[in-house]
Design a protein around this motif. Sequence first.
Motif, mmCIF file in Angstrom:
data_model
loop_
_atom_site.group_PDB
_atom_site.id
_atom_site.type_symbol
_atom_site.label_atom_id
_atom_site.label_comp_id
_atom_site.label_asym_id
_atom_site.label_seq_id
_atom_site.Cartn_x
_atom_site.Cartn_y
_atom_site.Cartn_z
ATOM 1 N N GLY A 185 3.585 5.624 5.628
ATOM 2 C CA GLY A 185 3.111 5.679 7.352
ATOM 3 C C GLY A 185 4.651 4.809 7.594
ATOM 4 N N SER A 202 1.115 -1.196 -0.228
ATOM 5 C CA SER A 202 -0.441 0.340 -0.048
ATOM 6 C C SER A 202 0.661 1.474 0.082
ATOM 7 N N TYR A 203 0.676 2.525 -0.960
ATOM 8 C CA TYR A 203 1.429 3.355 -0.832
ATOM 9 C C TYR A 203 1.330 4.452 0.793
ATOM 10 N N TYR A 204 -0.080 4.399 0.636
ATOM 11 C CA TYR A 204 -0.269 5.257 2.042
ATOM 12 C C TYR A 204 0.049 4.967 2.723
ATOM 13 N N ALA A 253 0.854 11.237 2.525
ATOM 14 C CA ALA A 253 0.233 10.599 2.154
ATOM 15 C C ALA A 253 -1.272 10.276 1.140
ATOM 16 N N LEU A 254 -1.817 10.943 2.848
ATOM 17 C CA LEU A 254 -3.250 10.167 2.870
ATOM 18 C C LEU A 254 -4.186 12.138 2.005
ATOM 19 N N ALA A 284 -5.182 7.655 -6.820
ATOM 20 C CA ALA A 284 -5.940 7.251 -4.544
ATOM 21 C C ALA A 284 -6.506 5.692 -4.573
ATOM 22 N N SER A 290 -3.542 3.196 -4.494
ATOM 23 C CA SER A 290 -2.702 3.670 -3.946
ATOM 24 C C SER A 290 -2.713 2.660 -2.325
ATOM 25 N N ILE A 291 -4.489 2.115 -2.289
ATOM 26 C CA ILE A 291 -4.951 1.773 -1.161
ATOM 27 C C ILE A 291 -4.069 0.053 -1.073
ATOM 28 N N LEU A 321 2.472 9.066 7.003
ATOM 29 C CA LEU A 321 1.010 8.410 6.826
ATOM 30 C C LEU A 321 -0.377 9.407 6.395
#
Length: 506
Positions: free
Chosen positions: A416, A410-412, A427-428, A461, A464-465, A424
């Motif tokens: 993090g 996960s990119y987020y 990224a969000l 978006a 990236s999850i 984190l």
Amino acid sequence: MGSRDAGKRATQVEGWAHQFMNFDRRLVPAAGAVLAGAGLIATASPLHLIGAVAFVLGVAIVGLTAPDYALLAILVLFPVHPLAARVARFDFGVTGSALLVFSAWKEVALVTVLGSELVRHVSTHPDWQTIRARLQIVDVSAAALAALLVLGLALNPTSLALDQFRLWLFPVGAYAAVRLSRLTFRRFLEAAAVGAVAIGAFLIVQSSFLGVGFVLHYWANAGGAVPSSFLANILQGPRGAGTFASPNEAALAMAIWACMLTAAVLVLREWRLWHALALGVVLVALAFTFSRSGDVAAFVGIVALIVVVGRSGGLIRKRRLAWLLVAIIAASSISAGIYIQRGNISLIANTVLTAAGQSDVPDPSMGGHANSLDDALTLMETHPTGVGLGNVGARTDPITGEAQPYIVESYYLTMGVTFGWIGLVWALLLPIAFGLCAARAIRRGMLLSGSALLGATLATAIVSILLPTMAEPQIAMLPWALAAFAVGPLLGERTGEPVPLDVDSR
């Protein structure tokens, strides 16, 4: 009389000198391009290192003397680099220092572009107060990432951290270069469309005809087997990656390009069937990646584009929407045939059953994603300030071969785990910043670049999850560049007149 003739001759000499100087300015970047081409050929010969040095030197000359063209080359050709480096290594024997020098062309090009543009702006805009007046929310996001990277490198000055610092800072540099440049979005769009069609067509051929042998030749893992990213449960044959390092990278790139081409089909005043045809090729190529998240991302981005363009009044002719639907329906029909033939329908059905807990043969991919996310959350709980730059990712050190200890899907959560809760949060907030930038551009009448950024932001978006794809610079630079085009020039060279809906202000 003699003085008059002498004056005429002096004027003629001055005119000839002026013409020569202009010719010389045009000649230098051409010479740099020729040197780069000759160096590329020499790199493929036994003179690997000499050729690589000549190639990079030629790229530097173009970057210094024709920065807009060099920037365009970065944005269009960087996605080709992962495979090009593998071809140089496995087919032409380019290794060691020669391969490192050859691979540095993109960084050298970006640094020279930034240097050239900064010199131009300093010479023409000595009042730097103008820059501060034009800072936008995306500029703050870029500065925050740069600060995190600098701090991370200072706390962990290892070779792996330095390599990751270089990779993650690259998209920010591309963003800054676009903001400083005079490159127009229309020129980038047309060049990107050509590149997208070429890469998409190759991806289709690679997945359909080149088969597992191609993957083993260029992308075999340490054990000499096909990497798991090229395979999927129930799927017959390898997933397509094109020139990218993995199918998931290719899927997000195709989704972003699909959003750009959708915006072109819907918004541009002059009708070009080419954009609809290119969109069809890109969507079919996306199908050959067999990326479930990529399919969903492209669908959401394109639907959002249609809604936004329609509500903004930018859909000048209904025929545009008709051609868009024709391209989408045709590509979807071909994709459905591909899915049936290759078993992806069963893969999707099994994914749904696995999510519902009713599958007799659970999808291992979903289990792997779930385990990775759980591990990432545990790491964040035990390391609230992060495990440090250079410790998260699937890359190895290009010099030592050392691998990063943690892989997060996960990119987020990659951000993090690397930087802690502050990473984190950053990224969000990034897609929110991009979305606000897109909305502002659309309100200002920059519908083409604004809508393209909106679609690309939604696609990115979503992906990236469950995937860390945005950690790859050749992918991350695309939405960052779109944001730069939507924000506009850093110093600004516009006169303030209203911008037509179908024409980008740059």
